[in-house]
Design a protein around this motif. Sequence first.
Motif, PDB file in Angstrom:
ATOM      1  N   GLU A 170      -9.864   6.166  -6.291  1.00 39.03           N
ATOM      2  CA  GLU A 170     -10.679   7.253  -6.829  1.00 39.03           C
ATOM      3  C   GLU A 170     -11.860   6.705  -7.618  1.00 39.03           C
ATOM      4  OE1 GLU A 170      -9.890  11.230  -9.382  1.00 39.03           O
ATOM      5  OE2 GLU A 170      -8.151   9.979  -8.978  1.00 39.03           O
ATOM      6  N   ALA A 171     -11.655   5.595  -8.287  1.00 38.48           N
ATOM      7  CA  ALA A 171     -12.730   4.979  -9.066  1.00 38.48           C
ATOM      8  C   ALA A 171     -13.613   4.097  -8.185  1.00 38.48           C
ATOM      9  CB  ALA A 171     -12.134   4.156 -10.207  1.00 38.48           C
ATOM     10  N   GLY A 172     -13.296   4.015  -6.904  1.00 39.07           N
ATOM     11  CA  GLY A 172     -14.102   3.212  -5.986  1.00 39.07           C
ATOM     12  C   GLY A 172     -13.838   1.725  -6.084  1.00 39.07           C
ATOM     13  N   LEU A 173     -12.720   1.353  -6.716  1.00 39.39           N
ATOM     14  CA  LEU A 173     -12.453  -0.069  -6.950  1.00 39.39           C
ATOM     15  C   LEU A 173     -11.644  -0.729  -5.845  1.00 39.39           C
ATOM     16  CD1 LEU A 173     -11.859   0.064 -10.798  1.00 39.39           C
ATOM     17  CD2 LEU A 173     -13.570  -1.327  -9.634  1.00 39.39           C
ATOM     18  N   VAL A 174     -11.070   0.061  -4.965  1.00 36.22           N
ATOM     19  CA  VAL A 174     -10.398  -0.492  -3.791  1.00 36.22           C
ATOM     20  C   VAL A 174     -10.727   0.357  -2.568  1.00 36.22           C
ATOM     21  CG1 VAL A 174      -8.458  -1.390  -5.150  1.00 36.22           C
ATOM     22  CG2 VAL A 174      -8.269   0.851  -4.063  1.00 36.22           C
ATOM     23  N   THR A 175     -10.614  -0.257  -1.414  1.00 37.89           N
ATOM     24  CA  THR A 175     -10.711   0.489  -0.160  1.00 37.89           C
ATOM     25  C   THR A 175      -9.438   0.196   0.621  1.00 37.89           C
ATOM     26  OG1 THR A 175     -11.827  -1.347   0.932  1.00 37.89           O
ATOM     27  CG2 THR A 175     -13.221   0.335  -0.056  1.00 37.89           C
ATOM     28  N   GLU A 176      -9.095   1.066   1.545  1.00 40.51           N
ATOM     29  CA  GLU A 176      -7.893   0.860   2.333  1.00 40.51           C
ATOM     30  C   GLU A 176      -8.234   0.940   3.814  1.00 40.51           C
ATOM     31  OE1 GLU A 176      -6.533   5.404   1.196  1.00 40.51           O
ATOM     32  OE2 GLU A 176      -5.246   4.179   2.474  1.00 40.51           O
ATOM     33  N   ARG A 177      -7.413   0.293   4.621  1.00 41.76           N
ATOM     34  CA  ARG A 177      -7.540   0.480   6.065  1.00 41.76           C
ATOM     35  C   ARG A 177      -6.152   0.393   6.666  1.00 41.76           C
ATOM     36  NH1 ARG A 177      -8.655  -4.550   9.311  1.00 41.76           N
ATOM     37  NH2 ARG A 177      -7.868  -6.270   8.041  1.00 41.76           N
ATOM     38  N   LYS A 178      -5.897   1.227   7.618  1.00 41.54           N
ATOM     39  CA  LYS A 178      -4.580   1.270   8.235  1.00 41.54           C
ATOM     40  C   LYS A 178      -4.439   0.120   9.218  1.00 41.54           C
ATOM     41  CE  LYS A 178      -2.552   5.181   9.105  1.00 41.54           C
ATOM     42  NZ  LYS A 178      -2.186   6.562   9.572  1.00 41.54           N
ATOM     43  N   MET A 179      -3.287  -0.547   9.121  1.00 42.70           N
ATOM     44  CA  MET A 179      -2.982  -1.657  10.025  1.00 42.70           C
ATOM     45  C   MET A 179      -1.570  -1.388  10.531  1.00 42.70           C
ATOM     46  SD  MET A 179      -5.079  -4.371  10.413  1.00 42.70           S
ATOM     47  CE  MET A 179      -4.068  -5.872  10.484  1.00 42.70           C
ATOM     48  N   GLY A 180      -1.457  -0.690  11.626  1.00 41.77           N
ATOM     49  CA  GLY A 180      -0.140  -0.325  12.125  1.00 41.77           C
ATOM     50  C   GLY A 180       0.528   0.585  11.131  1.00 41.77           C
ATOM     51  N   ARG A 181       1.738   0.237  10.723  1.00 44.31           N
ATOM     52  CA  ARG A 181       2.389   1.105   9.736  1.00 44.31           C
ATOM     53  C   ARG A 181       2.063   0.698   8.318  1.00 44.31           C
ATOM     54  NH1 ARG A 181       8.626  -0.520  11.295  1.00 44.31           N
ATOM     55  NH2 ARG A 181       8.186  -2.687  11.780  1.00 44.31           N
ATOM     56  N   GLU A 182       1.332  -0.374   8.178  1.00 47.57           N
ATOM     57  CA  GLU A 182       0.910  -0.775   6.837  1.00 47.57           C
ATOM     58  C   GLU A 182      -0.402  -0.114   6.470  1.00 47.57           C
ATOM     59  OE1 GLU A 182       0.556  -4.943   6.549  1.00 47.57           O
ATOM     60  OE2 GLU A 182       2.709  -5.307   6.415  1.00 47.57           O
ATOM     61  N   ARG A 183      -0.719  -0.195   5.191  1.00 44.91           N
ATOM     62  CA  ARG A 183      -2.035   0.226   4.725  1.00 44.91           C
ATOM     63  C   ARG A 183      -2.543  -0.899   3.843  1.00 44.91           C
ATOM     64  NH1 ARG A 183      -3.081   6.489   3.219  1.00 44.91           N
ATOM     65  NH2 ARG A 183      -1.632   6.716   4.954  1.00 44.91           N
ATOM     66  N   ARG A 184      -3.549  -1.592   4.260  1.00 41.61           N
ATOM     67  CA  ARG A 184      -4.035  -2.762   3.541  1.00 41.61           C
ATOM     68  C   ARG A 184      -5.110  -2.379   2.543  1.00 41.61           C
ATOM     69  NH1 ARG A 184      -3.715  -7.328   6.762  1.00 41.61           N
ATOM     70  NH2 ARG A 184      -1.654  -7.499   7.748  1.00 41.61           N
ATOM     71  N   TYR A 185      -4.939  -2.847   1.325  1.00 43.86           N
ATOM     72  CA  TYR A 185      -5.900  -2.549   0.267  1.00 43.86           C
ATOM     73  C   TYR A 185      -6.780  -3.750   0.009  1.00 43.86           C
ATOM     74  CZ  TYR A 185      -3.787   1.919  -0.635  1.00 43.86           C
ATOM     75  OH  TYR A 185      -3.356   3.216  -0.512  1.00 43.86           O
ATOM     76  N   ARG A 186      -8.025  -3.462  -0.293  1.00 41.97           N
ATOM     77  CA  ARG A 186      -9.020  -4.495  -0.467  1.00 41.97           C
ATOM     78  C   ARG A 186      -9.847  -4.191  -1.715  1.00 41.97           C
ATOM     79  NH1 ARG A 186     -12.803  -6.306   4.552  1.00 41.97           N
ATOM     80  NH2 ARG A 186     -10.757  -6.304   5.522  1.00 41.97           N
ATOM     81  N   LEU A 187     -10.229  -5.227  -2.429  1.00 47.91           N
ATOM     82  CA  LEU A 187     -11.046  -5.058  -3.631  1.00 47.91           C
ATOM     83  C   LEU A 187     -12.447  -4.570  -3.280  1.00 47.91           C
ATOM     84  CD1 LEU A 187     -11.515  -5.619  -6.715  1.00 47.91           C
ATOM     85  CD2 LEU A 187     -12.218  -7.922  -6.043  1.00 47.91           C
ATOM     86  N   ARG A 188     -12.947  -3.666  -4.109  1.00 46.29           N
ATOM     87  CA  ARG A 188     -14.347  -3.256  -4.018  1.00 46.29           C
ATOM     88  C   ARG A 188     -14.899  -3.336  -5.440  1.00 46.29           C
ATOM     89  NH1 ARG A 188     -17.065   1.437  -4.710  1.00 46.29           N
ATOM     90  NH2 ARG A 188     -19.136   1.493  -3.727  1.00 46.29           N
ATOM     91  N   ALA A 189     -15.587  -4.410  -5.754  1.00 45.34           N
ATOM     92  CA  ALA A 189     -15.915  -4.741  -7.146  1.00 45.34           C
ATOM     93  C   ALA A 189     -17.135  -4.006  -7.694  1.00 45.34           C
ATOM     94  CB  ALA A 189     -16.115  -6.250  -7.285  1.00 45.34           C
ATOM     95  N   GLU A 190     -17.931  -3.433  -6.824  1.00 48.43           N
ATOM     96  CA  GLU A 190     -19.197  -2.828  -7.266  1.00 48.43           C
ATOM     97  C   GLU A 190     -19.115  -1.998  -8.551  1.00 48.43           C
ATOM     98  OE1 GLU A 190     -18.390  -3.399  -4.293  1.00 48.43           O
ATOM     99  OE2 GLU A 190     -20.080  -3.684  -2.930  1.00 48.43           O
ATOM    100  N   PRO A 191     -18.156  -1.088  -8.668  1.00 44.56           N
ATOM    101  CA  PRO A 191     -18.145  -0.257  -9.884  1.00 44.56           C
ATOM    102  C   PRO A 191     -18.011  -1.061 -11.172  1.00 44.56           C
ATOM    103  CG  PRO A 191     -16.742   0.725  -8.211  1.00 44.56           C
ATOM    104  CD  PRO A 191     -17.117  -0.643  -7.718  1.00 44.56           C
ATOM    105  N   LEU A 192     -17.510  -2.290 -11.077  1.00 47.11           N
ATOM    106  CA  LEU A 192     -17.343  -3.108 -12.276  1.00 47.11           C
ATOM    107  C   LEU A 192     -18.689  -3.553 -12.842  1.00 47.11           C
ATOM    108  CD1 LEU A 192     -14.284  -5.317 -11.297  1.00 47.11           C
ATOM    109  CD2 LEU A 192     -14.344  -3.354 -12.848  1.00 47.11           C
ATOM    110  N   LYS A 193     -19.692  -3.507 -11.994  1.00 47.96           N
ATOM    111  CA  LYS A 193     -21.028  -3.890 -12.439  1.00 47.96           C
ATOM    112  C   LYS A 193     -21.466  -2.990 -13.593  1.00 47.96           C
ATOM    113  CE  LYS A 193     -23.940  -3.696  -9.120  1.00 47.96           C
ATOM    114  NZ  LYS A 193     -25.015  -3.801  -8.105  1.00 47.96           N
ATOM    115  N   GLU A 194     -21.171  -1.710 -13.446  1.00 50.14           N
ATOM    116  CA  GLU A 194     -21.490  -0.731 -14.494  1.00 50.14           C
ATOM    117  C   GLU A 194     -20.848  -1.113 -15.832  1.00 50.14           C
ATOM    118  OE1 GLU A 194     -22.677   2.327 -15.466  1.00 50.14           O
ATOM    119  OE2 GLU A 194     -21.208   2.706 -17.055  1.00 50.14           O
ATOM    120  N   VAL A 195     -19.596  -1.549 -15.772  1.00 52.66           N
ATOM    121  CA  VAL A 195     -18.890  -1.953 -16.987  1.00 52.66           C
ATOM    122  C   VAL A 195     -19.525  -3.198 -17.574  1.00 52.66           C
ATOM    123  CG1 VAL A 195     -16.680  -2.677 -17.966  1.00 52.66           C
ATOM    124  CG2 VAL A 195     -16.734  -0.978 -16.136  1.00 52.66           C
ATOM    125  N   ARG A 196     -19.826  -4.149 -16.715  1.00 58.48           N
ATOM    126  CA  ARG A 196     -20.457  -5.388 -17.164  1.00 58.48           C
ATOM    127  C   ARG A 196     -21.784  -5.072 -17.849  1.00 58.48           C
ATOM    128  NH1 ARG A 196     -23.432  -9.486 -14.399  1.00 58.48           N
ATOM    129  NH2 ARG A 196     -24.551  -7.615 -13.754  1.00 58.48           N
TER     130      ARG A 196
END
Lengths: 106, 106
Positions: free
Chosen positions: A55-81
């Motif tokens: 929801e905060a845009g910090l991860v993205t997901e993609r379906k891989m068979g029955r798994e769901r793989r999560y991946r970092l999306r660091a962009e929103p952290l720039k705002e904090v920095r």
Amino acid sequence: MTEVVHHDVYSAIADPTRRQVLGILAGGEYSVTALTSHFTVTRPAVSKHLAILREAGLVTERKMGRERRYRLRAEPLKEVRDWTERFEQFWIAKLTALEKHLEKES
Amino acid sequence: MTEVVHHDVYSAIADPTRRQVLGILAGGEYSVTALTSHFTVTRPAVSKHLAILREAGLVTERKMGRERRYRLRAEPLKEVRDWTERFEQFWIAKLTALEKHLEKES
DNA sequence: TTGACACGTAACCATCTAGTTTCATATGAT
DNA sequence: ATCATATGAAACTAGATGGTTACGTGTCAA
């Protein structure tokens, strides 16, 4: 949890478990189950944390068979920095004062 | 509020009102009443926010007659900046990919 | 097609959070 | 001495948060 509506990046990283999740995801893509093995909390708890991070845009997901793989999306952290760095001059000023004090002593 | 025990710097800055308080205090020293005039919430609410910020080491206070003047103490923000910056390479990588894409297009 | 696995979601719970109003206390002004 | 001002703290409240267990659904494997 009951992640309702808002969840900006600041509240997303306020939780230590979620910060740790981001730290792990910095090492690559993970399934929920794989991530859960790093924590003491249950799999649904991790799942909810991931929902908040998404929801905060910090991860993205993609379906891989029955798994769901999560991946970092660091962009929103720039705002904090950036926000944090607005205050950099203040802690630098404090260090400078300390240095001066130490110089005077020696 | 009911600021109980912990309140690290991350949860301290998770609240937008508290971030705004820090922004105001970057401009100098303020009494609680003076600070409150910048917000819609009541004076005790601001007072509690200040207590949380103090607990996180983000403000200091000093008594001035019947007032209590609050001052910014930015040092703990360094930790947030450092943690955030660990992820800098990731958002830079993304920007680089975007740049490459744009280059290819032109 | 029957089962095992991966996952989100619902229902529930205890606790925390942000806010309020009310009150007590200390200090400054008359 | 009396009154007003500045503030923290207490008591209370609605709603958010982090966690659990139970369940439904989609997908790979026999």
